[in-house]
Design an enzyme around this catalytic site. Structure first.
Site, short mmCIF file in Angstrom:
data_model
loop_
_atom_site.label_atom_id
_atom_site.label_comp_id
_atom_site.label_asym_id
_atom_site.label_seq_id
_atom_site.Cartn_x
_atom_site.Cartn_y
_atom_site.Cartn_z
N SER A 151 0.82 -1.22 0.00
CA SER A 151 0.00 0.00 0.00
C SER A 151 0.85 1.27 0.00
O SER A 151 2.02 1.25 0.40
CB SER A 151 -0.90 0.04 1.24
OG SER A 151 -1.64 -1.15 1.34
N1 SAH Z 1 -0.39 -5.31 3.88
C1 SAH Z 1 0.39 -5.61 2.70
C2 SAH Z 1 -0.30 -5.22 1.42
C3 SAH Z 1 -1.30 -6.18 1.12
S1 SAH Z 1 -2.06 -6.28 -0.46
C4 SAH Z 1 1.78 -4.99 2.75
O1 SAH Z 1 2.08 -4.26 3.69
O2 SAH Z 1 2.55 -5.27 1.84
C5 SAH Z 1 -3.35 -7.37 0.10
C6 SAH Z 1 -2.91 -8.76 0.42
O3 SAH Z 1 -4.05 -9.44 0.91
C7 SAH Z 1 -2.43 -9.55 -0.79
O4 SAH Z 1 -1.15 -10.03 -0.55
C8 SAH Z 1 -3.45 -10.66 -0.91
O5 SAH Z 1 -2.91 -11.88 -1.39
C9 SAH Z 1 -3.95 -10.79 0.51
N2 SAH Z 1 -5.27 -11.42 0.65
C10 SAH Z 1 -6.35 -11.30 -0.14
N3 SAH Z 1 -7.36 -12.05 0.34
C11 SAH Z 1 -6.91 -12.64 1.47
C12 SAH Z 1 -7.49 -13.54 2.43
N4 SAH Z 1 -8.74 -14.00 2.30
N5 SAH Z 1 -6.75 -13.93 3.47
C13 SAH Z 1 -5.46 -13.51 3.62
N6 SAH Z 1 -4.86 -12.68 2.75
C14 SAH Z 1 -5.57 -12.24 1.69
#
Ligand code: SAH
Length: 243
Positions: free
Chosen positions: A92
């Site tokens: 993000s």
């Molecule tokens: N917080 C992260 C950015 C995340 S992008 C950082 O600091 O880099 C969102 C993430 O959520 C992605 O990696 C995606 O694979 C994950 N995601 C999506 N659905 C999910 C679920 N049901 N459970 C766990 N992770 C999930």
């Protein structure tokens, strides 16, 4: 003797280059924190006059974002923008990380859950502020890479788990704060259940591939919550495991 001298000289050059690079990273990171701080001032309706807390800004200033992106480059990492981290996912925008962290009001003794580990950057920020951080990622390669980065950087109070975060992580909670970093049309009920009384959940709520409302849910009593929309955001979709 001559070989030894050449070896020492080349080591000195490497150390100098690394030091110069580190110094550049420190400058770029400090500039990023200033950008975030001033951006927060234009978000008074969301953050109030006080803006971002000193603790949140300090955590942003201490966390080496460049080590959480594939390029590991400071000139890329400290721009205030989201970046690709592989598997179609993104880390993000730093301001949004700071905003979500602020809205979660994390105190030093808190246990915090993050759903959507991605690169591990948001988990690292939370690790500076909380006692324990549990983070769940659904994509195996990202969970493995984030766990390695966090371990290499000695974030010993973070546990990474591979799985669908919809069900939360009951064994790790209950939680004072939960941050979800992927967008879904509703707040998963198990996450509300795993919030302590007085706990806060921060999550983008809305349809995939468009804008969502960054939503703050506070648990005010058993089975009771208050919900408010903080800001429009754009997040990658929350996906579900088939089983
Ligand atoms: N917080 C992260 C950015 C995340 S992008 C950082 O600091 O880099 C969102 C993430 O959520 C992605 O990696 C995606 O694979 C994950 N995601 C999506 N659905 C999910 C679920 N049901 N459970 C766990 N992770 C999930």
């Amino acid at each position: 003797m001559r070989t030894l001298l050449l070896l020492v000289l080349s080591m000195v050059t490497v150390v100098r280059e690394v030091t110069a690079q580190d110094a550049q990273c420190v400058l770029e990171r400090a500039a990023m924190v200033e950008t975030i701080r001033s951006y927060a001032r234009s978000h008074v309706s969301v953050l109030g006059q006080q803006g971002l807390s000193g603790r949140v800004l300090e955590a942003m200033g201490q966390t080496q974002r460049h080590l959480f992106i594939p390029e590991r480059s400071c000139s890329i990492a400290y721009a205030d923008m989201p970046l690709p981290i592989g598997a179609g996912q993104t880390i993000s925008q730093p301001f949004i990380v700071a905003l979500m962290t602020q809205l979660a009001y994390v105190a030093p003794d808190d246990v915090v859950l993050e759903v959507g580990t991605g690169s591990g950057y948001q988990a690292a920020i939370l690790a500076h502020l909380a006692r324990k951080v549990c983070t769940i990622e659904i994509i195996p390669q990202l969970a493995a890479a984030a766990a390695k980065t966090l371990k290499d950087l000695a974030y010993d109070n973070v546990s990474v788990r591979l799985g669908d975060g919809y069900a939360g992580w009951p064994d790790c909670g209950p939680f004072e704060a939960i941050i979800v970093t992927a967008a879904l049309g509703h707040v998963p009920a198990p996450l509300i259940e795993q919030l302590k009384l007085g706990g806060r959940l921060v999550m983008p709520v809305g349809p995939a591939y468009t804008t969502q409302q960054l939503t703050v849910v506070e648990k005010t009593g058993p089975g009771k919550t208050t919900t408010r929309a903080a800001s429009l955001v754009r997040f990658v979709p929350f996906t579900r495991s088939p089983d």
